[in-house]
Design a protein around this motif. Structure first.
Motif, PDB file in Angstrom:
ATOM      1  N   HIS A   1      38.702  42.387  47.498  1.00 19.96           N
ATOM      2  CA  HIS A   1      37.686  41.910  46.821  1.00 19.96           C
ATOM      3  C   HIS A   1      36.400  42.012  47.558  1.00 19.96           C
ATOM      4  O   HIS A   1      35.272  41.619  47.148  1.00 19.96           O
TER       5      HIS A   1
ATOM      6  N   GLU B   1      38.797  28.369  47.014  1.00 16.78           N
ATOM      7  CA  GLU B   1      38.341  28.643  45.584  1.00 16.78           C
ATOM      8  C   GLU B   1      39.675  28.569  44.651  1.00 16.78           C
ATOM      9  O   GLU B   1      39.667  28.168  43.496  1.00 16.78           O
TER      10      GLU B   1
ATOM     11  N   LYS C   1      40.325  25.624  41.269  1.00 15.66           N
ATOM     12  CA  LYS C   1      40.522  26.361  39.834  1.00 15.66           C
ATOM     13  C   LYS C   1      42.063  25.626  39.524  1.00 15.66           C
ATOM     14  O   LYS C   1      42.057  25.429  38.441  1.00 15.66           O
TER      15      LYS C   1
ATOM     16  N   TRP D   1      42.380  29.044  36.360  1.00 12.72           N
ATOM     17  CA  TRP D   1      43.065  29.976  37.477  1.00 12.72           C
ATOM     18  C   TRP D   1      43.652  31.054  36.390  1.00 12.72           C
ATOM     19  O   TRP D   1      44.595  30.790  35.923  1.00 12.72           O
ATOM     20  N   PRO D   2      43.447  32.444  36.934  1.00 15.67           N
ATOM     21  CA  PRO D   2      43.946  33.485  36.139  1.00 15.67           C
ATOM     22  C   PRO D   2      45.294  33.632  36.334  1.00 15.67           C
ATOM     23  O   PRO D   2      46.007  33.270  37.341  1.00 15.67           O
TER      24      PRO D   2
ATOM     25  N   TYR E   1      48.351  35.203  37.717  1.00 15.68           N
ATOM     26  CA  TYR E   1      49.047  36.033  38.966  1.00 15.68           C
ATOM     27  C   TYR E   1      50.566  36.607  38.600  1.00 15.68           C
ATOM     28  O   TYR E   1      51.302  35.863  38.277  1.00 15.68           O
TER      29      TYR E   1
ATOM     30  N   TYR F   1      44.637  39.042  45.051  1.00 17.84           N
ATOM     31  CA  TYR F   1      44.150  37.715  44.592  1.00 17.84           C
ATOM     32  C   TYR F   1      43.677  38.240  43.149  1.00 17.84           C
ATOM     33  O   TYR F   1      42.993  39.311  43.124  1.00 17.84           O
TER      34      TYR F   1
ATOM     35  N   GLU G   1      41.322  38.931  39.878  1.00 19.09           N
ATOM     36  CA  GLU G   1      39.951  39.199  39.501  1.00 19.09           C
ATOM     37  C   GLU G   1      39.644  38.093  38.687  1.00 19.09           C
ATOM     38  O   GLU G   1      39.897  37.740  38.038  1.00 19.09           O
ATOM     39  N   ILE G   2      38.319  37.451  39.256  1.00 20.92           N
ATOM     40  CA  ILE G   2      37.795  36.429  38.519  1.00 20.92           C
ATOM     41  C   ILE G   2      36.585  36.635  38.161  1.00 20.92           C
ATOM     42  O   ILE G   2      35.540  37.523  38.979  1.00 20.92           O
ATOM     43  N   HIS G   3      36.049  36.760  36.856  1.00 22.52           N
ATOM     44  CA  HIS G   3      34.800  37.025  36.455  1.00 22.52           C
ATOM     45  C   HIS G   3      33.550  36.241  37.233  1.00 22.52           C
ATOM     46  O   HIS G   3      33.629  35.302  37.889  1.00 22.52           O
TER      47      HIS G   3
ATOM     48  N   GLU H   1      32.229  32.991  37.246  1.00 22.76           N
ATOM     49  CA  GLU H   1      33.318  32.023  37.532  1.00 22.76           C
ATOM     50  C   GLU H   1      33.592  31.850  38.806  1.00 22.76           C
ATOM     51  O   GLU H   1      34.462  31.195  39.460  1.00 22.76           O
ATOM     52  N   ARG H   2      33.131  32.676  39.838  1.00 21.44           N
ATOM     53  CA  ARG H   2      33.406  32.833  41.030  1.00 21.44           C
ATOM     54  C   ARG H   2      32.719  31.615  41.880  1.00 21.44           C
ATOM     55  O   ARG H   2      31.643  31.384  41.523  1.00 21.44           O
TER      56      ARG H   2
END
Length: 405
Positions: A118, A361, A365, A375-376, A378, A384, A386-388, A391-392
């Motif tokens: 990322h 982070e 979450k 938390w998305p 996984y 790791y 992808e976080i919008h 929302e990071r």
């Protein structure tokens, strides 16, 4: 070893490698007592540290217990280390290519790349790295690497088979100095002979390593990102009584017991959980250190709201399999964290600064989704998630710019 060692090889002088070197301004064990009001500690909110590097016409110095002050007449071009926190530090400082070794490269490397994915322009070619512990910690391996500096704790080295103080001195004199601090990870007692051993938090340790590479500016910029991240999180935490209970644990290979870790004790192994201030479900357990072993009955008695599975994002463990084994267990299926689908993958305890940013982070979450976003999902083996952008919790582009500039 290089043939020209006698004339050109060494670019440093170990000014003080004796055990027990006293260092001004170091964090002692009393500096990491938890603040009962918000669960934070001084090292969780620290701004960039006082500069320890000094520069003269002859070169520069860096200071770290227990190695003491080490003088360099050039920035090291080859680096030996054992644990991945130092590799992550080197990458963060723009010197990742100088590192020659890391503990279990096939685990450490992919895990670190899960985060680096990322950060534009940041990656790790881990397949070129050797494992310094694959056949025990040997002096022969160090001579083979012939590194300019060893980012490894000389006190820890004396605890390895066939190593003594004379061997440590030989390597520092004939090859390159030691510059590492292992026991700050747990605040365990160092071996005999290191009575004045000093403890550091993760970001203090990173600052000292930055001085080795003359990268104080990069360090301060990353330390500011870290301080802002922690401040942002801690300013929004609910009162202690409203925070979830949590465990940081690893399900054993046989599926019958758990390796369990405290959340809020001193030590840089907890640099990602301590700032989050969750209620440790095993806070009253005295394991004689940061970790212990418990069975299902004990885990059920603690019954945490959240289960953070240490190593869950590494290739060595499958979080999907872990959840399945817990759900298929008569006892595990009764855990609140299992019933409420709050068993999450966690990172590595051997974390450097970049890993620490992502793992803080991640934990925020997982523990406080109503505040910091869910938390998305996984999937094992993937990077790791992808976080919008909205929302990071920290700026990836800023970190990438610092590392690659």
């Amino acid at each position: 070893m290089a043939d020209d060692r006698s004339s050109t090889r060494r670019r440093f002088v170990a000014s003080s490698i004796a055990a027990g070197t006293a260092l001004a301004g170091c964090a002692g064990s009393d500096a990491t007592e938890a603040d009962e009001s918000d669960g934070s500690t001084p090292d969780d909110t620290a701004r960039p540290r006082t500069q320890t590097e000094s520069t003269t016409d002859a070169g520069h110095t860096a200071t770290l217990s227990p190695a003491g002050t080490v003088s360099f007449d050039a920035v090291p071009e080859t680096v030996f280390t054992v644990y991945p926190q130092y590799l992550d530090m080197a990458v963060a400082l723009g010197h990742g290519d100088a590192v020659q070794s890391v503990y279990v490269p096939e685990m450490s490397g992919p895990t670190m790349n899960h985060y680096y994915h990322h950060l534009d322009g940041v990656s790790l070619d881990w397949e070129r790295l050797s494992d310094p512990l694959s056949d025990g910690f040997s002096k022969e391996r160090l001579y083979t690497h012939d590194a300019d500096v060893h980012l490894t704790d000389p006190a820890w080295v004396t605890t390895q088979d066939n190593w003594g103080a004379d061997d440590v001195d030989e390597v520092a004199t004939q090859l390159g100095p030691w510059f590492g601090n292992f026991y700050s990870g747990t605040h365990d007692q160092p071996p005999e002979g290191y009575d004045d051993y000093q403890y550091y938090d993760l970001w203090e340790l990173f600052g000292a390593v930055a001085d080795v590479f003359r990268e104080r500016e990069r360090y301060e910029a990353l330390a500011a990102v870290h301080a802002d991240l922690v401040e942002r999180i801690q300013s929004q935490l609910p009162p202690v009584e409203d925070r979830p209970t949590a465990v940081r644990a690893t399900l054993s290979g046989d599926g019958e017991t758990f390796w369990t870790y405290h959340l809020n004790e001193p030590g840089y192994w907890l640099a990602d959980t301590r700032p989050l201030g969750a209620n440790d479900a095993f806070a009253d357990q005295d394991w004689g250190g940061l970790w212990g072993t418990v069975d299902y009955e004990t885990m059920l008695e603690a019954d945490p709201d959240v289960f953070l599975h240490l190593w869950g994002m590494t290739p060595n463990y499958s979080i999907t399999d872990t959840r399945t084994r817990l759900e298929d267990s008569a006892s595990g299926s009764r855990l609140s964290a299992v019933e409420n689908d709050r068993v999450y993958p966690a990172g590595m305890r051997y974390q450097g600064p970049i890993m620490n940013l992502f793992q803080i982070e991640m934990g925020a979450k997982q523990l406080y989704p109503e505040i910091f976003g869910e938390w998305p999902a996984y999937t094992d083996g993937e990077h790791y998630p992808e976080i919008h952008e909205g929302e990071r919790l920290f700026d990836r582009q800023r970190v990438a710019e610092i590392v690659t500039r």
